[in-house]
Enzyme design. Structure first.
Site, PDB file in Angstrom:
ATOM      1  N   GLN A  72       0.785  -1.255   0.144  1.00 51.81           N
ATOM      2  CA  GLN A  72       0.005   0.117   0.146  1.00 51.81           C
ATOM      3  C   GLN A  72       0.816   1.166   0.113  1.00 51.81           C
ATOM      4  O   GLN A  72       2.026   1.125   0.421  1.00 51.81           O
ATOM      5  CB  GLN A  72      -0.772   0.009   1.286  1.00 51.81           C
ATOM      6  CG  GLN A  72      -1.761  -1.009   1.242  1.00 51.81           C
ATOM      7  CD  GLN A  72      -2.827  -1.064   2.390  1.00 51.81           C
ATOM      8  OE1 GLN A  72      -3.834  -0.077   2.278  1.00 51.81           O
ATOM      9  NE2 GLN A  72      -2.778  -1.840   3.277  1.00 51.81           N
TER      10      GLN A  72
ATOM     11  N   SER B 254       5.096  -5.984   2.677  1.00 54.89           N
ATOM     12  CA  SER B 254       3.643  -6.323   3.498  1.00 54.89           C
ATOM     13  C   SER B 254       2.630  -7.136   2.482  1.00 54.89           C
ATOM     14  O   SER B 254       2.876  -8.031   2.258  1.00 54.89           O
ATOM     15  CB  SER B 254       3.218  -4.757   3.797  1.00 54.89           C
ATOM     16  OG  SER B 254       1.948  -4.636   4.653  1.00 54.89           O
ATOM     17  N   LEU B 255       1.334  -5.981   2.058  1.00 50.47           N
ATOM     18  CA  LEU B 255       0.657  -6.738   1.119  1.00 50.47           C
ATOM     19  C   LEU B 255       1.304  -7.488   0.051  1.00 50.47           C
ATOM     20  O   LEU B 255       0.798  -8.530  -0.658  1.00 50.47           O
ATOM     21  CB  LEU B 255      -0.374  -5.394   0.416  1.00 50.47           C
ATOM     22  CG  LEU B 255      -1.130  -5.925  -0.593  1.00 50.47           C
ATOM     23  CD1 LEU B 255      -2.390  -6.685  -0.217  1.00 50.47           C
ATOM     24  CD2 LEU B 255      -1.515  -4.882  -1.365  1.00 50.47           C
TER      25      LEU B 255
ATOM     26  N   ARG C 264      -8.687  -9.144   4.545  1.00 48.33           N
ATOM     27  CA  ARG C 264      -7.517  -8.478   5.371  1.00 48.33           C
ATOM     28  C   ARG C 264      -7.721  -7.211   5.549  1.00 48.33           C
ATOM     29  O   ARG C 264      -7.339  -6.526   6.685  1.00 48.33           O
ATOM     30  CB  ARG C 264      -6.174  -8.847   4.649  1.00 48.33           C
ATOM     31  CG  ARG C 264      -4.847  -8.375   5.524  1.00 48.33           C
ATOM     32  CD  ARG C 264      -3.570  -8.861   4.733  1.00 48.33           C
ATOM     33  NE  ARG C 264      -2.277  -8.500   5.296  1.00 48.33           N
ATOM     34  CZ  ARG C 264      -1.595  -7.363   4.875  1.00 48.33           C
ATOM     35  NH1 ARG C 264      -2.096  -6.534   3.978  1.00 48.33           N
ATOM     36  NH2 ARG C 264      -0.507  -7.155   5.487  1.00 48.33           N
TER      37      ARG C 264
ATOM     38  N   HIS D 273       1.098  -3.203  11.148  1.00 46.03           N
ATOM     39  CA  HIS D 273       2.283  -3.829  11.627  1.00 46.03           C
ATOM     40  C   HIS D 273       2.693  -3.642  12.927  1.00 46.03           C
ATOM     41  O   HIS D 273       3.826  -3.649  13.526  1.00 46.03           O
ATOM     42  CB  HIS D 273       3.348  -3.782  10.694  1.00 46.03           C
ATOM     43  CG  HIS D 273       3.164  -3.926   9.336  1.00 46.03           C
ATOM     44  ND1 HIS D 273       2.918  -5.411   8.758  1.00 46.03           N
ATOM     45  CD2 HIS D 273       3.092  -3.398   7.971  1.00 46.03           C
ATOM     46  CE1 HIS D 273       2.760  -5.643   7.727  1.00 46.03           C
ATOM     47  NE2 HIS D 273       2.704  -4.234   7.200  1.00 46.03           N
TER      48      HIS D 273
ATOM     49  N   GLN E 114       2.817 -11.321  10.147  1.00 44.61           N
ATOM     50  CA  GLN E 114       3.408 -10.366   9.501  1.00 44.61           C
ATOM     51  C   GLN E 114       2.440  -9.181   9.891  1.00 44.61           C
ATOM     52  O   GLN E 114       2.899  -7.832   9.961  1.00 44.61           O
ATOM     53  CB  GLN E 114       3.234 -10.355   7.953  1.00 44.61           C
ATOM     54  CG  GLN E 114       3.506  -9.295   7.068  1.00 44.61           C
ATOM     55  CD  GLN E 114       2.661  -9.275   6.067  1.00 44.61           C
ATOM     56  OE1 GLN E 114       1.434  -8.868   6.286  1.00 44.61           O
ATOM     57  NE2 GLN E 114       3.264  -9.290   4.728  1.00 44.61           N
TER      58      GLN E 114
END
Length: 312
Positions: A12, A93-94, A118, A202, A251
């Site tokens: 993102q 991340s994503l 998510r 996170h 994560q």
């Protein structure tokens, strides 16, 4: 022996209205991929990515499937053009989900629905306006950790993205993040600036979301990746489906260890990183982490041609 290539996928923040428009004009795989994602979700992701509005595209439950589709689309174009096979994949991340789809560990349609969930879990974990994230520039990692510890005052504020030397993102409760920004400047940071995000990713505030994600992942089929995928949470190659599930859950409430990921790839003989998806954030970070690595972002016909030709 030729240097190895790694493919990396952004998360993102790299989304933008109009993303991949030029690539879509030249390669039908882009529109086809977005159509497949739209059908899986019941939402026109191509229209959203091209026309916006930006506020809707930037909503985490919409950003995540749109960015997943964008990364997979670039990978499919790369394969159709006969681009070099990477030795490893990773994602920020994503982007880790995009890597797992492209490595054939996770079905694309399932992944689209999973990352939309998510995003929803993340949004619902913290009320609007309660959480925040900020980028701290010009401080050592340990100094940022210390700043967070010093100003927490019982609230949550943590160093969560180790993106490059001297570039660390903090996340947590809004007031604590604001205190961390002021303390970081006092400690010598060049800049400490809030990020335009709706969710404090996170950090410990995401634990409720990670518990819900664990339940969703239990119903998702995972396979051993055809191309090894480096995980954010522990810079490992999990490989086995249950281990991958555990790392994806971890994560969500753990730091993204991107500096270590790039360093690990370099240690394995990787000489080139190709960033697949809109923007060039990861390519820029790579140059600050490992100067010896060639970093190329692929997001339009020109960058695609350049990366294909230089890797052949």
């Amino acid at each position: 022996m030729a240097e190895k290539t790694a493919f990396v996928f952004p998360g993102q923040g790299s989304q933008a209205v109009g993303m991949l428009a030029e690539l879509a004009g030249a390669y039908p795989q882009v529109r086809e991929t977005f159509q497949q994602a739209s059908d899986a979700l019941g939402d026109d992701l191509w229209q959203l990515s091209q026309k916006g509005p930006a506020e809707t595209l930037n909503r985490t439950d919409r950003t995540q499937p749109a960015m997943l589709a964008a990364g997979v689309a670039v990978w499919r174009v790369w394969k159709a053009r006969g681009g070099a096979e990477p030795a490893f994949m990773a994602g920020h991340s994503l982007g880790e989900y995009t890597a797992l789809v492209c490595a054939e560990a996770l079905d694309f349609n399932e992944a689209v629905r999973l990352v939309a969930e998510r995003g929803r879990f993340m949004q619902e974990a913290v009320p609007e306006g309660k959480g925040a994230m900020a980028a701290v520039l010009g401080l050592e990692d340990d100094a940022v950790r210390q700043v967070c510890a010093d100003v927490a005052q019982g609230a949550v504020v943590e160093a969560v993205n180790f993106n490059a030397p001297g570039q660390v993102v903090v996340a947590g409760d809004r007031e604590a993040v604001e205190r961390a920004c002021e303390a970081a400047k006092a400690a010598g940071a060049k800049r400490a600036m809030p990020l335009p995000v709706s969710v404090p990713s996170h950090c410990a505030l995401m634990r409720p979301a990670s518990e819900r994600l664990a339940q969703a992942l239990a119903d998702v089929a995972l396979r051993t990746p055809r191309i090894p995928v480096v995980h954010n949470a522990d810079v490992s190659l999990a490989g086995e489906p249950d281990a991958m599930r555990a790392r994806l859950v971890q994560q969500l409430h753990s730091p993204v260890r991107w500096v270590e990921t790039v360093q690990w790839l370099a240690s394995q003989g990787v000489g080139r990183l190709v960033e697949a998806g809109p923007g060039k954030v990861l390519a820029g970070l790579t140059k600050r982490i490992e100067r010896g690595l060639v970093a190329q972002a692929v997001f339009d016909p020109d960058t695609l041609d350049k990366a294909i030709n230089e890797g052949s």
